[in-house]
Design a protein around this motif. Structure first.
Motif, mmCIF file in Angstrom:
data_model
loop_
_atom_site.group_PDB
_atom_site.id
_atom_site.type_symbol
_atom_site.label_atom_id
_atom_site.label_comp_id
_atom_site.label_asym_id
_atom_site.label_seq_id
_atom_site.Cartn_x
_atom_site.Cartn_y
_atom_site.Cartn_z
ATOM 1 N N PRO A 162 -1.352 1.767 10.329
ATOM 2 C CA PRO A 162 -2.813 1.668 10.242
ATOM 3 C C PRO A 162 -3.251 0.196 10.151
ATOM 4 N N ILE A 163 -4.346 -0.111 10.807
ATOM 5 C CA ILE A 163 -4.821 -1.501 10.861
ATOM 6 C C ILE A 163 -5.575 -1.855 9.578
ATOM 7 N N VAL A 164 -5.193 -2.976 8.971
ATOM 8 C CA VAL A 164 -5.956 -3.499 7.828
ATOM 9 C C VAL A 164 -6.581 -4.820 8.283
ATOM 10 N N PRO A 165 -7.891 -4.827 8.530
ATOM 11 C CA PRO A 165 -8.522 -6.041 9.067
ATOM 12 C C PRO A 165 -8.277 -7.246 8.159
ATOM 13 N N GLY A 166 -7.990 -8.372 8.779
ATOM 14 C CA GLY A 166 -7.830 -9.620 8.029
ATOM 15 C C GLY A 166 -6.418 -9.874 7.521
ATOM 16 N N GLN A 167 -5.539 -8.888 7.591
ATOM 17 C CA GLN A 167 -4.179 -9.104 7.068
ATOM 18 C C GLN A 167 -3.376 -10.019 8.017
ATOM 19 N N GLN A 168 -2.561 -10.885 7.409
ATOM 20 C CA GLN A 168 -1.816 -11.859 8.206
ATOM 21 C C GLN A 168 -0.463 -11.295 8.662
ATOM 22 N N PRO A 169 0.106 -11.867 9.736
ATOM 23 C CA PRO A 169 1.293 -11.280 10.372
ATOM 24 C C PRO A 169 2.465 -10.971 9.422
ATOM 25 N N LEU A 170 2.795 -11.905 8.529
ATOM 26 C CA LEU A 170 3.948 -11.660 7.655
ATOM 27 C C LEU A 170 3.690 -10.490 6.715
ATOM 28 N N ASP A 171 2.449 -10.419 6.233
ATOM 29 C CA ASP A 171 2.093 -9.308 5.340
ATOM 30 C C ASP A 171 2.098 -7.984 6.105
ATOM 31 N N ILE A 172 1.660 -8.060 7.355
ATOM 32 C CA ILE A 172 1.681 -6.825 8.167
ATOM 33 C C ILE A 172 3.140 -6.389 8.362
ATOM 34 N N ALA A 173 4.010 -7.367 8.611
ATOM 35 C CA ALA A 173 5.431 -7.043 8.815
ATOM 36 C C ALA A 173 6.013 -6.361 7.575
ATOM 37 N N ARG A 174 5.706 -6.908 6.416
ATOM 38 C CA ARG A 174 6.220 -6.329 5.162
ATOM 39 C C ARG A 174 5.668 -4.911 4.967
ATOM 40 N N ARG A 175 4.376 -4.768 5.214
ATOM 41 C CA ARG A 175 3.755 -3.455 5.040
ATOM 42 C C ARG A 175 4.359 -2.455 6.037
ATOM 43 N N ALA A 176 4.622 -2.931 7.258
ATOM 44 C CA ALA A 176 5.201 -2.051 8.280
ATOM 45 C C ALA A 176 6.582 -1.568 7.845
#
Ligand code: GDP
Length: 297
Positions: A162-176
């Motif tokens: 799911p897309i979280v607007p404003g989140q940065q790539p490294l944080d998205i990677a961790r969340r993924a």
């Protein structure tokens, strides 16, 4: 695929095969034509040299010319050298050999076909490998990149983060990675940001994502229509991130074949997949034997 190159080489070899006997001069003359055909196909010069030298040496240095079918034997040598040039006998598959969720990181320049290829691989993993795949876009630069992957995910029936607007790539990677674990996904495909050209910011971001996600595969997506430029892009990435392979897109429209024929020798990286169309099942494991067969008709 590779139609121009195939026609050119076909003409040279039909003439050779049609003759009952061949001498050294005939071979050298044919190789001169092959050399021009390869250069016109945008194959890198060192690769052309190595190829022509190897074929010439094998063809004139053995019993080939004394055989009853010298032309056919020369074509067989050409075929073997082509297979070698394209990466060898082996069809390189995906390395999924790690504790799930196994991470596959997709890298490449904008417009190379990276996001489409990510979705194609998601579909392939689900349908052909029976894997539960998940995909996440880490591209926060290009407006709508994350949305694009989401839509493709729906089309291929593979979950996207799911897309979280404003989140940065490294944080998205961790969340993924967290999310893939929670959902017991076998494979997580990370679609990283592309740029219009190779730059430091892009490379720094790739490196950081690579160390956070420890992928088993780092696949570089390049457009085969760009010929030697695709090889140059691959070389620039090679020094920065530990590429495990290359995906060549738009092979369906590539009449020349320069990228495919130069990639392995110049970069040392195997071509693992070929994109063969816009549809989401238009992807093939790259098989050097089959591609050489197509080139030689
Ligand atoms: P990205 O910017 O690298 O993520 O590129 P995209 O995945 O958005 O692809 C750009 C365009 O190339 C889209 O219109 C795709 O449909 C098209 N494309 C991608 N791979 C292939 C391929 O193998 N063959 C063809 N013909 N088109 C492709």
């Amino acid at each position: 695929m590779f139609d121009n190159l195939s026609d050119r080489l076909g003409n040279v070899f039909d003439r050779l095969k049609g003759r009952g006997s061949l001498n050294e001069g005939d071979v050298r003359e044919a190789m001169r034509e092959v050399r021009i055909a390869l250069l016109e196909a945008d194959v890198a010069l060192p690769v052309v040299r190595r190829f022509v030298d190897a074929v010439t040496e094998k063809a004139i240095g053995s019993e080939v010319l004394k055989s009853v079918t010298p032309g056919q034997q020369v074509v067989k040598i050409v075929n073997d050298e082509l297979v070698d040039m394209l990466g060898g006998e082996k069809v390189e598959g995906l390395n999924l050999n790690a504790k799930p969720p196994v991470v596959i990181m997709m890298v490449g320049l904008q417009g190379s076909g990276k996001t489409t290829t990510t979705a194609k691989l998601g579909k392939l993993l689900r349908e052909k490998h029976g894997k539960k795949a998940m995909m996440a876009s880490l591209d926060v630069n290009r407006p709508a990149a994350q949305e694009q992957l989401k839509i493709l995910g729906e089309q291929v029936d593979v979950a996207t983060l799911p897309i979280v607007p404003g989140q940065q790539p490294l944080d998205i990677a961790r969340r993924a990675m967290e999310s893939a674990k929670l959902q017991a996904a076998d494979v997580l495909l990370l679609d990283t940001a592309g740029r219009l050209h190779v730059d430091e910011a892009l490379m720094a971001e790739m490196k950081a994502i690579n160390s956070v996600s420890t992928p088993t595969e780092v696949l570089l997506v390049v457009d085969s229509l760009t010929g030697q430029d695709a090889v140059n892009v691959a070389q620039s990435f090679t020094g920065e991130v530990p590429l495990t392979g290359v995906v060549l897109t738009r092979m369906d429209g590539d009449a020349r074949g320069g990228a495919a024929l130069s990639m392995r020798y110049v970069t040392g990286k195997p071509i693992k997949f070929a994109g063969t169309g816009e549809k989401l099942d238009a992807i093939e494991a790259f098989d050097p034997n089959r591609v050489a067969g197509r080139i030689l008709g």
